[in-house]
Every structure is written in C-alpha cells, then in structure tokens.
Design a protein around this motif. Sequence first.
Motif, PDB file in Angstrom:
ATOM      1  N   ASP A   1       0.828  -1.206   0.000  1.00  0.00           N
ATOM      2  CA  ASP A   1       0.000   0.000   0.000  1.00  0.00           C
ATOM      3  C   ASP A   1       0.861   1.253   0.000  1.00  0.00           C
ATOM      4  O   ASP A   1       1.817   1.369   0.764  1.00  0.00           O
ATOM      5  CB  ASP A   1      -0.907   0.038   1.228  1.00  0.00           C
ATOM      6  CG  ASP A   1      -1.989  -1.031   1.199  1.00  0.00           C
ATOM      7  OD1 ASP A   1      -2.031  -1.818   0.235  1.00  0.00           O
ATOM      8  OD2 ASP A   1      -2.785  -1.079   2.149  1.00  0.00           O
ATOM      9  N   ILE A   2       0.486   2.190  -0.862  1.00  0.00           N
ATOM     10  CA  ILE A   2       1.113   3.511  -0.882  1.00  0.00           C
ATOM     11  C   ILE A   2      -0.014   4.518  -0.694  1.00  0.00           C
ATOM     12  O   ILE A   2      -0.988   4.520  -1.447  1.00  0.00           O
ATOM     13  CB  ILE A   2       1.848   3.775  -2.204  1.00  0.00           C
ATOM     14  CG1 ILE A   2       3.048   2.840  -2.308  1.00  0.00           C
ATOM     15  CG2 ILE A   2       2.288   5.224  -2.290  1.00  0.00           C
ATOM     16  CD1 ILE A   2       3.870   3.016  -3.542  1.00  0.00           C
ATOM     17  N   SER A   3       0.124   5.344   0.320  1.00  0.00           N
ATOM     18  CA  SER A   3      -0.913   6.314   0.677  1.00  0.00           C
ATOM     19  C   SER A   3      -2.266   5.630   0.838  1.00  0.00           C
ATOM     20  O   SER A   3      -3.298   6.168   0.457  1.00  0.00           O
ATOM     21  CB  SER A   3      -0.992   7.426  -0.371  1.00  0.00           C
ATOM     22  OG  SER A   3       0.219   8.125  -0.459  1.00  0.00           O
ATOM     23  N   GLY A   4      -2.253   4.422   1.371  1.00  0.00           N
ATOM     24  CA  GLY A   4      -3.488   3.686   1.627  1.00  0.00           C
ATOM     25  C   GLY A   4      -4.048   2.943   0.435  1.00  0.00           C
ATOM     26  O   GLY A   4      -5.031   2.227   0.561  1.00  0.00           O
TER      27      GLY A   4
ATOM     28  N   VAL B   1       7.887   8.430  -0.513  1.00  0.00           N
ATOM     29  CA  VAL B   1       6.495   8.017  -0.643  1.00  0.00           C
ATOM     30  C   VAL B   1       5.872   7.775   0.739  1.00  0.00           C
ATOM     31  O   VAL B   1       6.562   7.453   1.710  1.00  0.00           O
ATOM     32  CB  VAL B   1       6.395   6.750  -1.536  1.00  0.00           C
ATOM     33  CG1 VAL B   1       6.912   5.521  -0.818  1.00  0.00           C
ATOM     34  CG2 VAL B   1       4.984   6.526  -2.006  1.00  0.00           C
ATOM     35  N   ASP B   2       4.550   7.948   0.803  1.00  0.00           N
ATOM     36  CA  ASP B   2       3.809   7.717   2.048  1.00  0.00           C
ATOM     37  C   ASP B   2       3.555   6.213   2.195  1.00  0.00           C
ATOM     38  O   ASP B   2       2.543   5.689   1.734  1.00  0.00           O
ATOM     39  CB  ASP B   2       2.483   8.491   2.008  1.00  0.00           C
ATOM     40  CG  ASP B   2       1.651   8.276   3.271  1.00  0.00           C
ATOM     41  OD1 ASP B   2       2.222   7.908   4.315  1.00  0.00           O
ATOM     42  OD2 ASP B   2       0.421   8.479   3.195  1.00  0.00           O
ATOM     43  N   ALA B   3       4.538   5.536   2.802  1.00  0.00           N
ATOM     44  CA  ALA B   3       4.445   4.091   3.007  1.00  0.00           C
ATOM     45  C   ALA B   3       5.363   3.711   4.158  1.00  0.00           C
ATOM     46  O   ALA B   3       6.229   4.490   4.565  1.00  0.00           O
ATOM     47  CB  ALA B   3       4.861   3.351   1.734  1.00  0.00           C
TER      48      ALA B   3
END
Length: 137
Positions: free
Chosen positions: A48-51, A106-108
């Motif tokens: 998952d990246i940014s949900g 990245v948001d992960a």
Amino acid sequence: MTTTAHTSPATVSNIGALIGTGVVAAVTASAATMAVAAAGHAAGISLDISGAPIPVTGFGVLTAVFSLIGVVIAAVLSRFARRPQRTFIRTTVVLTVLSLVPDVIVDAGTATKALLMLTHLVAAAIMIPALARRLAA
C-alpha cells in the motif's frame, strides 16, 4: 540536392540484436519484479502507498515500460555516443539511483519502501548488464 541516409547491414543487425536482447531482458525483469513484490507481500510486507494497494502486476507493467525506455536509450547511444557501453552504464546507474528517490519519500511503511527500492535494483541488475553487453565498448 537531397541526401540519403545509408545504414550498413551491420548497424541494422546490431540494433536488431540490441532490441531483441532488450525485449527479452524487459520480460525477465518484469517477471522478476513481480516475483519480488509477490514474495514480499506473502512475507507480510504491505504493498500500500498512501493507503492504496499496488497490484503485483503493476510492478511488471511499470518495469516493462521503463525497461523499454532503457532499450531506446541504449539504441540512441549505440548510434551517437563515442563510447556507447560506458555512457549507457553511467547513464542508467544514475537513473537507477534517481528512481529510488520517490521510494524514499512516498507515504508508506519502511518495509514497503525497502521492497519498492529492491524491485528497482532487481530490474536494473537484469537490464543494465544485458543491454551493456550488446553495446560497443
């Protein structure tokens, strides 16, 4: 006055061999990155990246696209660079390092970021040597 570009059969053959090698390497790299992503996911690493989940096939598709861009770079350098192999290796190593930057920011989770970076390195480890071998030193 008109000019006609003359391409020797050896040049066409070399480009053809380069493209053929590149396509085989791209397919191999795509399969390898999907396998790495699937193994990571099976080991419990989130994709998952940014949900939003990245499908395993997405790794293969993006690897194929960027690998084919690498084939184009190799073909252009084989035609115009003074030292195509050396220039290709330097260029693609720099591009590989730059490809890691988005993975770092990245948001992960940390494990996800590491897995993403690993897939880049796996693809590069397959593509760069395969194409470099086909270029003149």
